[in-house]
Each structure stands twice: as structure tokens, then as C-alpha cells.
Design a protein around this motif. Structure first.
Motif, PDB file in Angstrom:
ATOM      1  N   THR A 179       0.782  -1.229   0.050  1.00 22.56           N
ATOM      2  CA  THR A 179      -0.006  -0.180   0.163  1.00 22.56           C
ATOM      3  C   THR A 179       0.875   1.225  -0.032  1.00 22.56           C
ATOM      4  O   THR A 179       1.695   1.461   1.084  1.00 22.56           O
ATOM      5  CB  THR A 179      -0.780   0.083   1.141  1.00 22.56           C
ATOM      6  OG1 THR A 179      -1.777  -0.960   1.353  1.00 22.56           O
ATOM      7  CG2 THR A 179      -1.773   1.292   1.288  1.00 22.56           C
ATOM      8  N   VAL A 216      -4.942   6.645  -4.382  1.00 25.65           N
ATOM      9  CA  VAL A 216      -5.424   7.809  -3.910  1.00 25.65           C
ATOM     10  C   VAL A 216      -5.595   8.865  -4.854  1.00 25.65           C
ATOM     11  O   VAL A 216      -4.488   9.309  -5.627  1.00 25.65           O
ATOM     12  CB  VAL A 216      -4.734   8.078  -2.574  1.00 25.65           C
ATOM     13  CG1 VAL A 216      -5.400   9.357  -1.823  1.00 25.65           C
ATOM     14  CG2 VAL A 216      -4.811   6.957  -1.477  1.00 25.65           C
ATOM     15  N   ASN A 219      -7.268  16.176  -4.664  1.00 29.63           N
ATOM     16  CA  ASN A 219      -8.456  17.070  -4.472  1.00 29.63           C
ATOM     17  C   ASN A 219      -8.747  17.822  -5.685  1.00 29.63           C
ATOM     18  O   ASN A 219      -8.083  18.423  -6.182  1.00 29.63           O
ATOM     19  CB  ASN A 219      -8.405  18.025  -3.246  1.00 29.63           C
ATOM     20  CG  ASN A 219      -9.531  19.076  -2.988  1.00 29.63           C
ATOM     21  OD1 ASN A 219      -9.481  19.943  -3.700  1.00 29.63           O
ATOM     22  ND2 ASN A 219     -10.642  18.579  -2.111  1.00 29.63           N
ATOM     23  N   LEU A 332       2.370  11.441  -1.617  1.00 27.26           N
ATOM     24  CA  LEU A 332       1.861  10.991  -0.305  1.00 27.26           C
ATOM     25  C   LEU A 332       2.834  10.869   1.027  1.00 27.26           C
ATOM     26  O   LEU A 332       2.627  10.023   1.886  1.00 27.26           O
ATOM     27  CB  LEU A 332       1.583   9.415  -0.379  1.00 27.26           C
ATOM     28  CG  LEU A 332       0.270   9.062  -1.361  1.00 27.26           C
ATOM     29  CD1 LEU A 332      -0.049   7.636  -1.811  1.00 27.26           C
ATOM     30  CD2 LEU A 332      -0.919   9.795  -1.036  1.00 27.26           C
ATOM     31  N   SER A 355      -2.471  15.594  -2.240  1.00 25.66           N
ATOM     32  CA  SER A 355      -2.121  14.172  -1.656  1.00 25.66           C
ATOM     33  C   SER A 355      -2.642  13.043  -2.493  1.00 25.66           C
ATOM     34  O   SER A 355      -4.059  13.021  -2.324  1.00 25.66           O
ATOM     35  CB  SER A 355      -2.690  14.256  -0.170  1.00 25.66           C
ATOM     36  OG  SER A 355      -2.105  15.275   0.656  1.00 25.66           O
ATOM     37  N   ALA A 356      -1.908  12.608  -3.069  1.00 25.39           N
ATOM     38  CA  ALA A 356      -2.546  11.610  -4.305  1.00 25.39           C
ATOM     39  C   ALA A 356      -1.240  10.573  -4.565  1.00 25.39           C
ATOM     40  O   ALA A 356      -0.083  10.794  -4.362  1.00 25.39           O
ATOM     41  CB  ALA A 356      -3.012  12.329  -5.369  1.00 25.39           C
ATOM     42  N   ASP A 357      -1.597   9.488  -5.131  1.00 30.85           N
ATOM     43  CA  ASP A 357      -0.908   8.525  -5.652  1.00 30.85           C
ATOM     44  C   ASP A 357      -0.298   9.267  -6.689  1.00 30.85           C
ATOM     45  O   ASP A 357      -0.786   9.909  -7.453  1.00 30.85           O
ATOM     46  CB  ASP A 357      -1.542   7.149  -6.256  1.00 30.85           C
ATOM     47  CG  ASP A 357      -0.565   6.444  -6.948  1.00 30.85           C
ATOM     48  OD1 ASP A 357      -0.188   5.433  -6.559  1.00 30.85           O
ATOM     49  OD2 ASP A 357      -0.524   6.423  -8.332  1.00 30.85           O
TER      50      ASP A 357
END
Length: 601
Positions: A179, A216, A219, A332, A355-357
Motif C-alpha cells: 500500500t 488515492v 482534491n 503521499l 495528496s495523491a498517488d
């Protein structure tokens, strides 16, 4: 089948087993069955009695196939092999380590994997938990809990006490390790539990229900703001980091860079973008101070990136919060586990946080940029103008870099720049992958990278000795994928764990290993020169306690003792191309080739 083991070494195929594999009889059999279900191809290990049950099950139950055993000669090298394999494949790297002594030996390699955010599962033999079963030596090797040694630098650890609990821990650990942000996990496997017969029912976890979740997403409002900032900047800069291990990243990054008209740079010790792309300005160290908008994608140390990775302690904090510069962070990093070390403790001011992959977030941002460009002629013209200016800078930069690499071309000792150039010329028509390289002495712009996946990056945690083991893990992956593995080692890094060469030879994992040998701990000798200069003391004494001479290490003879083809030391610049040509032929024939080249500091 012959009973002569020498005829079976290459495949290490077990003999005298039933024609069909039986159901798991011991708990260790079940553990091996589950590792196979997790699609684990290899388990890297150095033998140890605390996992003798698992070892037997891998061979006589699992038939040494999926997973197959890969043996090393030191725990730090073994863990580095799993580390290198994980980076080369994107899969979970698995290794088995012998109780306390093995884990203490290999702990630096665990920290490297933690800092490098690599998916790794370390299975540690332990116990027996029951004191009545402990031999005298077991008391020396047991602890409560054993995982305490590495708890500060793994994502998760467990010390299960039953067979079912151990199976469940393997399932949970695999999911946590994979993960994002990825990292190592540690699971103890009690030797007493391993050797117990399965009593009653045993629930085998469904591996399909223990997979890492979907990426993920960022936004939407933050994406829109980031896209607007990039398109309206005077000189936007995009920096690609750890996503450079994923070959899928290059196409996505290229589209974003071209749509925004941004300058691009690879982060320290990573490659994610084509060297020859006209917007690639990697190597222009002051660019980060010129840019008015910086987008950092999956960069491990944003604060240091923003100050240009300066080595001058008086300048360390100056560039982090430059007036007039907007910082966008797509990563991340904020979700990464912390450590008792200062890893990632250096903070940088961030104006827009995505905030994302990293790969999925980059795709999202590209879509947002494309939307804003539609029917906006002014923005499109601005992008076109920026791209033309940056392309001119790219051409001028690459010309300077080539000229710098040619400086002192015929000098003795050989310059690292010539060494790297000659290696590239020798392999450039192969389907190569660079597993390891010297960071400080590697000349920018000389080696032509096609993009992500061509180079596997640094050790992560600064632990010298990572190179040989990681290169072997990468070579095994390259062999399976039909790639030509190349590794460029510093002589100190190589000398620490040269025994890893035996593993590559034994398991028929061909690779080209070149030792950039300046016969000294070069980084530290430079530090001694700097200190002597600051204190007005003789710089001529900087070599004392640094040089590996009198006698010089005979790396070629050492490599031959492990079964590799080897040559050197090469001291004449004009000999390089000829010797490299022969080394490449040896690798193409399936051998491990080690070339020792004497270079200047």
C-alpha cells in the motif's frame, strides 16, 4: 535422475519427491503455499536454523518453485537483493532472516528499504517461544519481541504465536507493504510453530482480499489551482521523483510537461524522463532558484530540493522559502510512517498540497491542465513560447555537459566521466537497465535514459554496501525480463559485500559490473580536504585513514574466485572500450562480468 548434485546446481531442483504435491502437512507448508498465492517468485535468504522448517517446506513441499530460494552470503546483502528485486519489478520483495543475529546484521538494509519506500517483507525466524523447547543457543537468539530491533523503521511488524496467526500476519503484512507509500514490514515466524503439524482446521487467507487498494486521488479544487499556477507561471519547473521506478510514468509526465511548457528536472538519484527531451534541464542546479512555480512529484526530500541540494551548511536553509516562488507538492509523503531518525523531518513550505498517488495524481493534473488550455489562445501561445526558450537552454546545457565530460579525457587515472561515457557507448544498443550507479561522480546528460524504469535509484537510507546485493536482485529480475543489467559501483560499496557476486553467478543472473575504483573512501576524503582547507591545515594529509592501498584490493581476482569473468585493474584510458566490449560479450553469453577500473578522485 543422477544423484550428482553438480548436475542440478543451476536449477536447484529437489529430487525424490512425490509426483504430485500433497496438501500442507506442517504450518510451514501452509506459509509457503500462501507465499505462492501472493505471486512471490523468490525468497532471498542466508540459511539459519530458526527457519529450518520454512526452508524445508520451500524445498520439499513447494519444490523450490514459486517461490524459489535465492541464497546470499550476508544478511545485509540478502535484504538488499530483495530490495533491488522489488524496485526492478514493482512486486513484493521477500527475504528470510535468522533470528536476532541475522536481523542485527541486516538492520541497515531494512532501514534503506524504509527510507526508499520499497515494498519488502522480512520474515524472521525466531524462538522457540516455549522456553521448555529452547536449546542453550536459542536463549542467545531469542527476544521478546524480536521485531523490536526494527520497529522504528518498518511500516508494521508482528510477532504471532500460532500457525493461524502467522498466516494472517503474512496476509496483512503483504497488503501493508504494497500500500502506497510502500515500505518494509517484519513478521516473525516461530521455529516451534513452523515445525508443528497442522492440527484441526486452518483458514488459508484469500489473497484476492489482501491486495493494496486503488490509488488515492487528489482534491479537485487543489488540482484546478495547481493547473492555473503552472500555466500562468513565467518559468514553471516540474521535478519527478520516485515515480521514476514505474515505466508507466514517462508517458504521463511527458504529456504534463509538454502541455504546461514547463522545464523539467529529475530529482536526486532518480530518472523519470527522457534525457534527450527538449524540456529536460536535469543538471542545471540553479534552476530551482529561478523558477517561480515548482511542482515536485513524489520527491523524497522537498526541503533539500528547494535549496538545490547544496552541500554548503551555510546555505542549507536559505533556498527553502524563496520569496516569490510557489511550491506544489504532489505526493503521499504526508502519509508516510515516521521514524526515530530525522528521515523526512526537514520541512518545506508548500502552497498547494496534492495528496495523491503520484502517477494517478499526475494523470489528474494533466486532465486539469488540458481543460484550462482548451479555447485559450493566450495560454497556448505562452506555453509555446516557453517551450522554445527551454529547448534552447536544453541544447546549450547538453553541449556544456558533453564538453565537461570530455575534459581530461586522456588523463591517468581515468576520469569517472570518461568511464561512464565508455560504458554507455558499450551498452547503448542493448535493452539495458542501470541497477546501481555512483551518484556524486555520475555526469549528467551523458547517459541517454529513455525514462522511468531505466535506472533503479539510490539506496534510500545512505547505507553503503547496498550496491552489490541490490544489483544482484535487479539482475535476477532483468534475466527474467530479458534485459541487460548494468551496475556501476564505488570501490568501497562493492568491497563491503562483493560476495553477492557469487549469488549472481550461482543463479545464472548475468550482469555487467564496473567498479569505479579510486582506491579511497572518496566522499570522506573530500570532507577531510574541506576541513583542512577551512582550518588552514595541510590538505596533503587528507588521504590518511581513507585510502585502500598497500596493498590495493585485487577486485578482479576476488571476483574470479566467485566464478565471474573479471578484468582489471584497467589503468589506461584507451584500453577501456576494448575491455568493455569483451565484458559485454561475456554478459551476452550468460556470465557475470566484473571490470575494475582505476579512476581519479
Amino acid at each position: 535422475m543422477t544423484d550428482d548434485p553438480s548436475s542440478r546446481y543451476a536449477g536447484e531442483t529437489p529430487i525424490n519427491l512425490p509426483e504430485n504435491r500433497r496438501d500442507a502437512e506442517y504450518y510451514s507448508d501452509a506459509f509457503v503455499e500462501f507465499l505462492g498465492r501472493l505471486d512471490v517468485d523468490y525468497v532471498f535468504l542466508l540459511p539459519g536454523s530458526s527457519f529450518r522448517g520454512l526452508h524445508d517446506s520451500l524445498v520439499n513441499f513447494g519444490r523450490n518453485h514459486k517461490p524459489k530460494l535465492i541464497m546470499g552470503i550476508h544478511e545485509q546483502a540478502v535484504i538488499a537483493m530483495a530490495h533491488g528485486y522489488a524496485k526492478a519489478t514493482g512486486k513484493l520483495g521477500v527475504c528470510m532472516i535468522h533470528n536476532l543475529v541475522g536481523l542485527m546484521n541486516g538492520s541497515m538494509a531494512v532501514y534503506n528499504a524504509f527510507a526508499d519506500q520499497v515494498p519488502l517483507m522480512v520474515i524472521g525466524g525466531s524462538g522457540p517461544l516455549d522456553p521448555a523447547e529452547r536449546r542453550w543457543v536459542d536463549w542467545l537468539h531469542c527476544a521478546n519481541p524480536q521485531s523490536e530491533i526494527v520497529k522504528s523503521y518498518v511500516k508494521w511488524s508482528d510477532d504471532p504465536v500460532t500457525g493461524q496467526a502467522t498466516l494472517d500476519a503474512l496476509a496483512r503484512g503483504a497488503k501493508i507493504a504494497m500500500t502506497q507509500p510502500a515500505g518494509p514490514v517484519y513478521v516473525t515466524a516461530d521455529c516451534g510453530v513452523q515445525e508443528q503439524k497442522i492440527a484441526g482446521s486452518l483458514h488459508m487467507p484469500d489473497q484476492r482480499r489482501w491486495q493494496a487498494g486503488p490509488p488515492v486521488a487528489a482534491n479537485p479544487q487543489a488540482l484546478a489551482k495547481a493547473a492555473e499556477l503552472l500555466l500562468n507561471a513565467k518559468l514553471p519547473l516540474i521535478v519527478g521523483g520516485r515515480l521514476g521506478l514505474n515505466p508507466a510514468s514517462t508517458a504521463v509526465l511527458t504529456e504534463l510537461v509538454e502541455l504546461t511548457g514547463a522545464a523539467y528536472q529529475d530529482d536526486l538519484a532518480m530518472i523519470a524522463f527522457p534525457t534527450g527531451h527538449p524540456q529536460n534541464l536535469s543538471g542545471e542546479r540553479k534552476l530551482v532558484h529561478e523558477a517561480d512555480v515548482v511542482l515536485a512529484i513524489d520527491c523524497r526530500d522537498l526541503a533539500s530540493l528547494l535549496n538545490g541540494y547544496t552541500n554548503d551548511r551555510t546555505e542549507v536553509a536559505q533556498g527553502r522559502d524563496k520569496a516569490g516562488r510557489t511550491v506544489i507538492d504532489l505526493s503521499l509523503n504526508g502519509m508516510a510512517p515516521t521514524s526515530w531518525s530525522y528521515l523526512s523531518s526537514s520541512q518545506a513550505p508548500i502552497d498547494v498540497q496534492l495528496s495523491a498517488d503520484p502517477l494517478f495524481g499526475t494523470q489528474q493534473l494533466t486532465d486539469a491542465v488540458r481543460q484550462k488550455l482548451q479555447s485559450n489562445d493566450a495560454l497556448q501561445a505562452s506555453v509555446k513560447s516557453r517551450k522554445a526558450i527551454i529547448a534552447e537552454r536544453h541544447n546549450a546545457l547538453r553541449t556544456r555537459q558533453r564538453e565537461t565530460a570530455k575534459k581530461d579525457w586522456n588523463s591517468r587515472p581515468i576520469t569517472p566521466a570518461r568511464l561512464v561515457s565508455e560504458i554507455h557507448d558499450a551498452v547503448k544498443h542493448k535493452k539495458w537497465q542501470l541497477a546501481v550507479r555512483n551518484q556524486a561522480s555520475f555526469p549528467e546528460g551523458v547517459w541517454q535514459f529513455a525514462g522511468a524504469g531505466d535506472y533503479l535509484g539510490h539506496n534510500g537510507g545512505g547505507g553503503v554496501g547496498y550496491g552489490p546485493g541490490a544489483a544482484v536482485g535487479a539482475a535476477i529480475a532483468a534475466r527474467d525480463a530479458g534485459r541487460f543489467c548494468v551496475a556501476i559501483f564505488g570501490d568501497g560499496d562493492y568491497a563491503m559485500y562483493a560476495s553477492a557476486i557469487w549469488t549472481a553467478v550461482h543463479y545464472r543472473a548475468p550482469m555487467l559490473c564496473v567498479i569505479n575504483n579510486n582506491n579511497t573512501w572518496g566522499n570522506d576524503e573530500r570532507h577531510q580536504i574541506e576541513v583542512a582547507k577551512d582550518r588552514n591545515r595541510p590538505r596533503e594529509n587528507a588521504w590518511i585513514g581513507q585510502r585502500m592501498v598497500d596493498p590495493a584490493i585485487d577486485h578482479a581476482t576476488n571476483a574470479r574466485s566467485y566464478g565471474a569473468w573479471a578484468a582489471g585493474p584497467v589503468t589506461e584510458p584507451d584500453e577501456l572500450s576494448k575491455v568493455l566490449l569483451e565484458a559485454v560479450k561475456q554478459v551476452e553469453s550468460g556470465r557475470v562480468a566484473v571490470l575494475d577500473v582505476h579512476t581519479r578522485l
